[in-house]
Design a protein around this motif. Structure first.
Motif, PDB file in Angstrom:
ATOM      1  N   TYR A  12       0.837  -1.208   0.000  1.00 20.92           N
ATOM      2  CA  TYR A  12       0.000   0.000   0.000  1.00 20.92           C
ATOM      3  C   TYR A  12       0.867   1.251   0.000  1.00 20.92           C
ATOM      4  O   TYR A  12       0.621   2.192  -0.763  1.00 20.92           O
ATOM      5  CB  TYR A  12      -0.914  -0.023   1.229  1.00 20.92           C
ATOM      6  CG  TYR A  12      -1.579   1.310   1.519  1.00 20.92           C
ATOM      7  CD1 TYR A  12      -2.723   1.703   0.839  1.00 20.92           C
ATOM      8  CD2 TYR A  12      -1.061   2.170   2.500  1.00 20.92           C
ATOM      9  CE1 TYR A  12      -3.338   2.926   1.099  1.00 20.92           C
ATOM     10  CE2 TYR A  12      -1.666   3.390   2.770  1.00 20.92           C
ATOM     11  CZ  TYR A  12      -2.804   3.760   2.074  1.00 20.92           C
ATOM     12  OH  TYR A  12      -3.392   4.965   2.340  1.00 20.92           O
ATOM     13  N   GLU A  13       1.884   1.266   0.839  1.00 22.09           N
ATOM     14  CA  GLU A  13       2.748   2.440   0.916  1.00 22.09           C
ATOM     15  C   GLU A  13       3.480   2.670  -0.404  1.00 22.09           C
ATOM     16  O   GLU A  13       3.640   3.811  -0.852  1.00 22.09           O
ATOM     17  CB  GLU A  13       3.742   2.278   2.064  1.00 22.09           C
ATOM     18  CG  GLU A  13       3.082   2.340   3.438  1.00 22.09           C
ATOM     19  CD  GLU A  13       4.069   2.162   4.572  1.00 22.09           C
ATOM     20  OE1 GLU A  13       4.189   3.086   5.405  1.00 22.09           O
ATOM     21  OE2 GLU A  13       4.718   1.094   4.614  1.00 22.09           O
ATOM     22  N   GLY A  28      -0.152  11.434   2.362  1.00 17.84           N
ATOM     23  CA  GLY A  28       0.813  11.467   3.454  1.00 17.84           C
ATOM     24  C   GLY A  28       2.181  10.943   3.118  1.00 17.84           C
ATOM     25  O   GLY A  28       3.082  10.987   3.964  1.00 17.84           O
ATOM     26  N   TYR A  29       2.397  10.452   1.900  1.00 25.40           N
ATOM     27  CA  TYR A  29       3.681   9.908   1.492  1.00 25.40           C
ATOM     28  C   TYR A  29       4.364  10.856   0.509  1.00 25.40           C
ATOM     29  O   TYR A  29       3.703  11.578  -0.233  1.00 25.40           O
ATOM     30  CB  TYR A  29       3.506   8.518   0.870  1.00 25.40           C
ATOM     31  CG  TYR A  29       3.116   7.498   1.924  1.00 25.40           C
ATOM     32  CD1 TYR A  29       4.082   6.754   2.588  1.00 25.40           C
ATOM     33  CD2 TYR A  29       1.782   7.333   2.285  1.00 25.40           C
ATOM     34  CE1 TYR A  29       3.725   5.847   3.583  1.00 25.40           C
ATOM     35  CE2 TYR A  29       1.420   6.430   3.282  1.00 25.40           C
ATOM     36  CZ  TYR A  29       2.393   5.698   3.923  1.00 25.40           C
ATOM     37  OH  TYR A  29       2.046   4.825   4.923  1.00 25.40           O
ATOM     38  N   ALA A  30       5.693  10.821   0.511  1.00 27.37           N
ATOM     39  CA  ALA A  30       6.471  11.812  -0.229  1.00 27.37           C
ATOM     40  C   ALA A  30       7.261  11.188  -1.367  1.00 27.37           C
ATOM     41  O   ALA A  30       7.619  10.000  -1.328  1.00 27.37           O
ATOM     42  CB  ALA A  30       7.437  12.521   0.715  1.00 27.37           C
ATOM     43  N   CYS A  31       7.547  12.022  -2.372  1.00 27.28           N
ATOM     44  CA  CYS A  31       8.608  11.719  -3.321  1.00 27.28           C
ATOM     45  C   CYS A  31       9.641  12.833  -3.223  1.00 27.28           C
ATOM     46  O   CYS A  31       9.357  13.921  -2.715  1.00 27.28           O
ATOM     47  CB  CYS A  31       8.085  11.582  -4.746  1.00 27.28           C
ATOM     48  SG  CYS A  31       7.636  13.145  -5.546  1.00 27.28           S
ATOM     49  N   ASP A  32      10.837  12.554  -3.694  1.00 27.11           N
ATOM     50  CA  ASP A  32      11.963  13.493  -3.592  1.00 27.11           C
ATOM     51  C   ASP A  32      12.771  13.334  -4.875  1.00 27.11           C
ATOM     52  O   ASP A  32      13.425  12.301  -5.084  1.00 27.11           O
ATOM     53  CB  ASP A  32      12.798  13.131  -2.361  1.00 27.11           C
ATOM     54  CG  ASP A  32      13.909  14.134  -2.068  1.00 27.11           C
ATOM     55  OD1 ASP A  32      14.077  15.086  -2.841  1.00 27.11           O
ATOM     56  OD2 ASP A  32      14.620  13.945  -1.052  1.00 27.11           O
ATOM     57  N   ILE A  33      12.701  14.339  -5.744  1.00 26.52           N
ATOM     58  CA  ILE A  33      13.277  14.226  -7.085  1.00 26.52           C
ATOM     59  C   ILE A  33      14.156  15.441  -7.351  1.00 26.52           C
ATOM     60  O   ILE A  33      13.761  16.565  -7.056  1.00 26.52           O
ATOM     61  CB  ILE A  33      12.172  14.156  -8.159  1.00 26.52           C
ATOM     62  CG1 ILE A  33      11.222  12.974  -7.893  1.00 26.52           C
ATOM     63  CG2 ILE A  33      12.778  14.042  -9.560  1.00 26.52           C
ATOM     64  CD1 ILE A  33       9.976  12.992  -8.770  1.00 26.52           C
ATOM     65  N   GLY A  41       9.620   8.077   2.823  1.00 28.05           N
ATOM     66  CA  GLY A  41       8.312   7.457   2.969  1.00 28.05           C
ATOM     67  C   GLY A  41       7.323   8.443   3.539  1.00 28.05           C
ATOM     68  O   GLY A  41       6.937   9.398   2.881  1.00 28.05           O
ATOM     69  N   LEU A  42       6.916   8.237   4.794  1.00 32.96           N
ATOM     70  CA  LEU A  42       6.032   9.176   5.459  1.00 32.96           C
ATOM     71  C   LEU A  42       6.697  10.525   5.667  1.00 32.96           C
ATOM     72  O   LEU A  42       6.038  11.554   5.768  1.00 32.96           O
ATOM     73  CB  LEU A  42       5.591   8.618   6.815  1.00 32.96           C
ATOM     74  CG  LEU A  42       4.603   7.451   6.756  1.00 32.96           C
ATOM     75  CD1 LEU A  42       4.563   6.736   8.095  1.00 32.96           C
ATOM     76  CD2 LEU A  42       3.211   7.933   6.374  1.00 32.96           C
ATOM     77  N   GLN A  43       8.008  10.515   5.738  1.00 29.53           N
ATOM     78  CA  GLN A  43       8.795  11.738   5.823  1.00 29.53           C
ATOM     79  C   GLN A  43       9.858  11.697   4.728  1.00 29.53           C
ATOM     80  O   GLN A  43      10.298  10.630   4.318  1.00 29.53           O
ATOM     81  CB  GLN A  43       9.445  11.859   7.201  1.00 29.53           C
ATOM     82  CG  GLN A  43       8.433  12.076   8.326  1.00 29.53           C
ATOM     83  CD  GLN A  43       9.054  11.955   9.698  1.00 29.53           C
ATOM     84  OE1 GLN A  43       9.209  10.866  10.218  1.00 29.53           O
ATOM     85  NE2 GLN A  43       9.411  13.084  10.287  1.00 29.53           N
ATOM     86  N   ALA A  62       2.739   9.633  -5.626  1.00 31.14           N
ATOM     87  CA  ALA A  62       3.472  10.863  -5.318  1.00 31.14           C
ATOM     88  C   ALA A  62       4.524  11.140  -6.388  1.00 31.14           C
ATOM     89  O   ALA A  62       4.715  12.290  -6.808  1.00 31.14           O
ATOM     90  CB  ALA A  62       4.125  10.755  -3.944  1.00 31.14           C
ATOM     91  N   SER A  63       5.199  10.098  -6.842  1.00 34.82           N
ATOM     92  CA  SER A  63       6.217  10.262  -7.881  1.00 34.82           C
ATOM     93  C   SER A  63       5.609  10.754  -9.182  1.00 34.82           C
ATOM     94  O   SER A  63       6.191  11.603  -9.874  1.00 34.82           O
ATOM     95  CB  SER A  63       6.953   8.935  -8.114  1.00 34.82           C
ATOM     96  OG  SER A  63       7.652   8.525  -6.948  1.00 34.82           O
ATOM     97  N   ALA A  64       4.440  10.236  -9.537  1.00 31.24           N
ATOM     98  CA  ALA A  64       3.777  10.695 -10.759  1.00 31.24           C
ATOM     99  C   ALA A  64       3.466  12.189 -10.664  1.00 31.24           C
ATOM    100  O   ALA A  64       3.642  12.938 -11.639  1.00 31.24           O
ATOM    101  CB  ALA A  64       2.501   9.889 -10.994  1.00 31.24           C
TER     102      ALA A  64
END
Length: 440
Positions: A162-163, A250-255, A338-340, A170-172
């Protein structure tokens, strides 16, 4: 993803959270896990609040990110309880009643004032209350017991299906923003204008993004966390570095991506060299790999690029040994996410505590664990031309290892960073970022 598939993944995710929480409570000698969502913090001598940030332990259970004053209670063997603040209010928009794929798994109790939560909370003496001090409600004061925190944080590194689905979404979103930002750069926009184009494409404002956007033109790319957002474009735009993410449930991406104005110039060639090296580092995200080794290998690869472009006169091994490579690559290769954005327990030796040291001479690495399936990490090598760090090379007696004319040629471009979010699996890694770019 269909609503049915999402509901199935969430149910499985909740099973994992309940199992983890049960063990953590047993480790700490507690009967109940109590998690406040957090409260609003007000600016000193003012009635304006700071941007609200939800307790990550709260949003791990429920995809609620804008609900201060709410609480979650879990007692092993029972359905979790969500105490949901839905205040009477004509100053602000009142949160809608909880709905969606996840609500059927909770005993939901609506409260109209924050203080009403106390009547729904178990006696505090047997509770592990996880949160910040400002969330205290009467005798229910966050105690953050170490044994419970150690266990929950350690296992948060292993993402459920799920996560991972939330992080793909989030990445999209983040990729949409990056594509819009590059278009704005090519059109001659300022840093602030690029930032606005990014936010519009992602459909999130600055307070909803997982971190402050880094939008750097030219020399500004040499400031690792450059967030000033100049209002006017430079007369001669040469380079563009953007480090920006997005959030989903609540979940992050970092690009991070770096672009050259001149697609045929030498700086563009260096960007392409770093990109190729970065892909090799991403391929190292495999079960059993020590993340510290990826960091060391990144130093060798980046020093090799600097030697190839005539910046370094010494071998990559010599540059690493003498600390010269750290002047050009001064941060860590990445971190958990993830969550952070900078997820917890990067140094955890086990779920019982302890820590794994960083390699000597590399103080800014944020993750030292051995990779295992389910972990998600960033891979973000960089090459920068930072005056204060380059002066240290000279002071340390290694000035003859660098061709300073070549440094001067690259300084106007600031620096290069390429960053992807990568999942460790039982086989080849899954690159969330590259997959999202390919899909876009």
């Amino acid at each position: 993803m269909s609503a049915t598939a999402l509901a199935i993944l969430y149910r499985q995710h909740l099973d994992v959270l309940e199992q983890r929480a049960s063990v953590a409570l047993e480790r700490g000698g507690f009967e109940h896990l109590v998690v406040p969502s957090g409260t609003l913090h007000y600016q000193v001598f003012d009635d304006r609040d700071y941007p609200y940030a939800v307790n990550p332990h709260f949003k791990a259970w429920a995809p609620l990110t804008r609900n201060p004053g709410s609480w979650l209670v879990f007692t092993p063997g029972k359905r979790p309880t969500l105490i949901y603040l839905q205040p009477f209010d004509y100053w602000h928009v009142v949160p809608q009643a909880p709905s969606g794929y996840w609500v059927e798994h909770f005993d939901i109790r609506i409260i109209r004032t924050a203080d009403e939560a106390a009547q729904h909370l178990p006696p505090p003496s047997r509770c592990a209350i996880i949160g910040e001090p400002q969330s205290a409600l009467g005798e229910h004061v966050p105690n953050n017991p170490q044994a419970v925190i150690d266990y929950l944080h350690y296992h948060r590194a292993y993402k459920t299906p799920y996560e991972l689905a939330m992080m793909r979404a989030a990445s999209a979103s983040g990729v949409r923003g990056h594509l819009a930002a590059e278009r704005a750069f090519r059109a001659g926009a300022s840093e602030f204008g690029i930032h606005l184009a990014y936010c519009q494409a992602v459909r999130q404002d600055a307070n909803e993004l997982p971190y402050n956007n880094i939008v750097a033109l030219n020399e500004h790319a040499a400031v690792l966390h450059y967030t000033e957002l100049g209002r006017l474009p430079p007369k001669d735009p040469r380079s563009f570095l953007i480090d920006a993410g997005a959030s989903h449930a609540g979940y992050a991406c970092d690009i991070t991506r770096t672009h050259a104005a001149d697609s045929a110039g030498e700086f563009q060639a260096m960007v392409q060299a770093v990109d190729a090296a970065q892909l090799g580092m991403c391929d190292q995200v495999r079960a059993g790999t020590d993340y510290k080794q990826i960091h060391i290998d990144a130093h060798l690869a980046l020093a090799g690029i600097l030697r190839e472009f005539g910046v370094l006169k010494v071998s990559p091994e010599a540059a690493l040994e003498r600390g010269i490579s750290s002047a050009f690559f001064p941060h860590g290769i990445g971190h958990g996410i993830g969550l952070q954005v900078h997820d917890v327990a990067g140094f955890a030796a086990s779920d019982s505590g302890g820590s794994i040291d960083k390699p000597t001479g590399h103080p800014y690495l944020r993750l030292t664990r051995v990779l295992e399936p389910g972990m998600v990490v960033t891979i973000e090598p960089g090459i920068y031309f930072i005056d204060m760090l380059l002066e240290e090379v000279k002071k340390n007696g290694y000035g003859d290892a660098v061709d300073w004319d070549r440094v001067e040629a690259f300084k106007p471009y600031g620096g290069i960073r390429i960053e992807d979010d990568v999942v460790c699996t039982d086989a080849a890694p899954e690159n969330l970022t590259r997959d999202a770019f390919a899909a876009a």
